[in-house]
Enzyme design. Structure first.
Site, PDB file in Angstrom:
ATOM      1  N   CYS A 178       8.133   3.109   5.705  1.00 27.45           N
ATOM      2  CA  CYS A 178       7.108   3.089   6.657  1.00 27.45           C
ATOM      3  C   CYS A 178       6.913   4.255   7.274  1.00 27.45           C
ATOM      4  O   CYS A 178       5.845   4.874   7.007  1.00 27.45           O
ATOM      5  CB  CYS A 178       6.869   1.785   7.565  1.00 27.45           C
ATOM      6  SG  CYS A 178       6.905   0.287   6.845  1.00 27.45           S
TER       7      CYS A 178
ATOM      8  N   THR B 206       0.786  -1.373  -0.133  1.00 25.59           N
ATOM      9  CA  THR B 206       0.002   0.153   0.071  1.00 25.59           C
ATOM     10  C   THR B 206       0.892   1.136  -0.081  1.00 25.59           C
ATOM     11  O   THR B 206       1.094   1.901   1.075  1.00 25.59           O
ATOM     12  CB  THR B 206      -0.901   0.180   1.267  1.00 25.59           C
ATOM     13  OG1 THR B 206      -0.068  -0.057   2.454  1.00 25.59           O
ATOM     14  CG2 THR B 206      -1.883  -1.155   1.244  1.00 25.59           C
TER      15      THR B 206
HETATM   16  C1  UDX Z   1       9.185   0.533  11.383  1.00 25.86           C
HETATM   17  C2  UDX Z   1       8.702   0.178  12.800  1.00 25.86           C
HETATM   18  O1  UDX Z   1       9.421   0.260  13.603  1.00 25.86           O
HETATM   19  C3  UDX Z   1       7.916  -0.992  12.674  1.00 25.86           C
HETATM   20  O2  UDX Z   1       7.238  -1.395  13.711  1.00 25.86           O
HETATM   21  C4  UDX Z   1       6.833  -1.166  11.453  1.00 25.86           C
HETATM   22  O3  UDX Z   1       6.233  -2.281  11.255  1.00 25.86           O
HETATM   23  C5  UDX Z   1       7.645  -0.467  10.035  1.00 25.86           C
HETATM   24  O4  UDX Z   1       8.205   0.748  10.210  1.00 25.86           O
HETATM   25  P1  UDX Z   1      11.403   0.224  10.061  1.00 25.86           P
HETATM   26  O5  UDX Z   1      10.992   1.109   9.193  1.00 25.86           O
HETATM   27  O6  UDX Z   1      11.783  -1.282   9.256  1.00 25.86           O
HETATM   28  O7  UDX Z   1      10.295  -0.417  10.975  1.00 25.86           O
HETATM   29  O8  UDX Z   1      12.542   0.550  10.777  1.00 25.86           O
HETATM   30  P2  UDX Z   1      12.945   1.017  12.203  1.00 25.86           P
HETATM   31  O9  UDX Z   1      13.935   0.099  12.854  1.00 25.86           O
HETATM   32  O10 UDX Z   1      11.679   1.493  13.010  1.00 25.86           O
HETATM   33  O11 UDX Z   1      13.659   2.494  11.826  1.00 25.86           O
HETATM   34  C6  UDX Z   1      12.862   3.598  11.259  1.00 25.86           C
HETATM   35  C7  UDX Z   1      13.882   4.400  10.904  1.00 25.86           C
HETATM   36  O12 UDX Z   1      14.242   5.421  12.381  1.00 25.86           O
HETATM   37  C8  UDX Z   1      14.984   4.394  10.448  1.00 25.86           C
HETATM   38  O13 UDX Z   1      15.630   5.320   9.639  1.00 25.86           O
HETATM   39  C9  UDX Z   1      16.183   4.260  11.648  1.00 25.86           C
HETATM   40  O14 UDX Z   1      17.357   4.534  11.390  1.00 25.86           O
HETATM   41  C10 UDX Z   1      15.407   5.347  12.497  1.00 25.86           C
HETATM   42  N1  UDX Z   1      15.562   5.386  13.908  1.00 25.86           N
HETATM   43  C11 UDX Z   1      15.080   4.229  14.704  1.00 25.86           C
HETATM   44  C12 UDX Z   1      16.453   6.323  14.519  1.00 25.86           C
HETATM   45  O15 UDX Z   1      16.819   7.277  14.064  1.00 25.86           O
HETATM   46  N2  UDX Z   1      16.469   6.252  15.912  1.00 25.86           N
HETATM   47  C13 UDX Z   1      16.077   5.174  16.703  1.00 25.86           C
HETATM   48  O16 UDX Z   1      16.317   5.277  17.917  1.00 25.86           O
HETATM   49  C14 UDX Z   1      15.341   4.227  16.003  1.00 25.86           C
END
Ligand code: UDX
Length: 435
Positions: free
Chosen positions: A264, A86
């Site tokens: 996401c 989606t």
């Molecule tokens: C996210 C959600 O965590 C997950 O529950 C949902 O189902 C999909 O979207 P994802 O996008 O795979 O998962 O990655 P995630 O580990 O959440 O990180 C997302 C972004 O935030 C990344 O760019 C990461 O570098 C950043 N991030 C994450 C930070 O900058 N600081 C943090 O403490 C955590």
């Protein structure tokens, strides 16, 4: 239980494989013939550590099947999961639901017995109502229920997140009927301690957006605190520990970095503001998070230019280019907004990423390892937190001063014995080793 997953992307493939690993008979369906043929050969289209072994093992045990025959898959299943993409629509904000609705029409043609239709794709509130309407319109006699069951899987950690979630969320307007079957397939997870939360379908749809938007808010909050730390001389890591140890706040997702990226958070935060618009409810916090996160990329590009002094022809080597570690995903990765600003100022950019060369970065020089970056750059930028970047070999830096901008705070400012290193990071006081 006989289950089929329509869509074999991150969500469909990981969830389908793990449900088969729990002992269910699972058919994974995709309209991409090549992808299905590859999956049968154990060739996995996504970068998810250990997924290949799981696929091979369950495919071999004949619990897991791959097919393009969506009709038979639906007919043979008791529970039909919709796990198609989606993506953001052309307006760049709302969710594009054409794949979900197309699948709903096909399901309507194949309800040969009572079916539970589970929407696992991330969909705006009321999508379940629409799917129900589409099916009823095409098939007014068959018995079925449409359920919302959002996923909370992180890329690179999806298998762990599926096996050990904090909670399973199930939303339905007919919980009495669907609950036993959903509890049964999730039993191995519930037994390990996951909460099994039930609610209405619309609440379940909104939980998914609220979760992602809140996590994005938490990250953006600590990123803005990091900006303030740099001005007042505080240490954002200490602030994160100081607030994160409060059980009401929690320590996770408080790592300051180069902005959030991926497929996401950017998509779901924008979609939530659209849902707000649709229901004439202002989502001012999420709107400001989107703005702040976007601005951060430009702010970090400016910081790189400031560290370089005169940027023209300076060599900047990026360690990692994906939106986070343990993935090969370049969707909405931070550097795609940082690079243009640097290139415009005459900076020469190279990169090394453990997940391989990127088609999106054809114009840039791709190096084979981190040492090539360390020895051929004026400034090294640590962009993603791959484990191998936590133990870089600085001993090779003999002569000139090498500047390092650690966007993930992998190192401590005073941790460099090599005085040829000048270290910059996020939200922490600048520290230069005395000669
Ligand atoms: C996210 C959600 O965590 C997950 O529950 C949902 O189902 C999909 O979207 P994802 O996008 O795979 O998962 O990655 P995630 O580990 O959440 O990180 C997302 C972004 O935030 C990344 O760019 C990461 O570098 C950043 N991030 C994450 C930070 O900058 N600081 C943090 O403490 C955590």
């Amino acid at each position: 239980m006989n289950i089929c997953f329509i869509g074999t992307g991150y969500v469909g493939l990981v969830s389908g494989v793990l449900f088969s690993d729990f002992g269910n008979n699972v058919i994974c369906v995709d309209n991409d013939k090549k992808k299905i043929e590859n999956l049968k050969k154990g060739i996995i289209p996504i970068f998810e550590p250990t997924l290949d072994e799981l696929v091979k093992r369950n495919y071999k045990s004949k619990r897991l099947h791959f097919t393009t025959d969506i009709h038979k898959a639906i007919k043979d299943s008791d529970i039909v999961f919709i796990a198609v993409g989606t993506p953001s629509a052309k307006d760049g904000v709302s969710a594009d639901l054409k794949n979900v609705y197309a699948v709903a029409k096909v399901i309507a043609q194949n309800i040969n017995k009572y079916k539970i239709i589970v929407i696992k794709s991330t969909v705006p509130v009321c999508t379940g109502d629409e799917v129900e309407k589409i099916i009823k319109k095409k098939n007014s006699i068959s018995k079925f229920d449409v359920v919302s069951n959002p996923e909370f899987l992180r890329e690179g950690e999806a298998i762990r997140d599926f096996r050990y979630p904090d909670r399973v969320v199930v939303g339905s307007n007919n919980l009495k009927k669907i609950r036993p079957a959903l509890e049964k397939i999730y039993e191995p997870i519930i037994k390990k301690g996951a909460k099994f939360l039930t609610t209405t379908r619309r609440s379940s749809e909104l939980i998914k957006y609220a979760a992602n938007a809140f996590l994005a808010t938490k990250i953006t909050f600590i990123n803005e605190i990091a900006n303030l730390c740099e001005q007042v001389g505080s240490n954002v890591d200490d602030i994160a520990s100081g607030i994160g140890t409060d059980a009401r706040i929690g320590s996770r997702f408080l790592r300051a970095g180069p902005a959030y990226g991926g497929s996401c958070f950017p998509k779901d935060t924008k979609a939530l503001t659209m849902i707000g618009n649709k229901f004439k409810t202002e989502m001012s916090v999420v709107t400001s998070v989107i703005k702040s996160n976007e601005k951060r990329k430009s702010l970090l590009a400016d910081k790189i230019l400031k560290i370089l002094g005169n940027p023209k022809n300076k060599k900047v080597g990026f360690l990692g280019v994906t939106f986070k570690a343990n993935t090969d995903d370049m969707r909405d990765t931070q550097c795609l907004k940082i690079f243009p600003k640097l290139l415009k100022k005459g900076v020469k950019i190279s990169y090394y990423d453990p997940s391989g060369e990127k088609k999106e970065l054809k114009r840039l020089s791709c190096k084979k390892n981190s040492n090539e970056i360390l020895t051929n750059s004026d400034l090294v930028v640590i962009h993603t937190e791959w484990d191998e970047f936590r133990s870089l070999n600085f001993s090779k830096i003999k002569s000139k001063k090498l500047k390092i901008f650690d966007m993930r705070n992998l190192y401590q400012p005073n941790s460099f014995s090599n005085k040829n290193i000048v270290y910059y990071s996020i939200g922490r006081p600048f520290y230069e080793k005395k000669a």
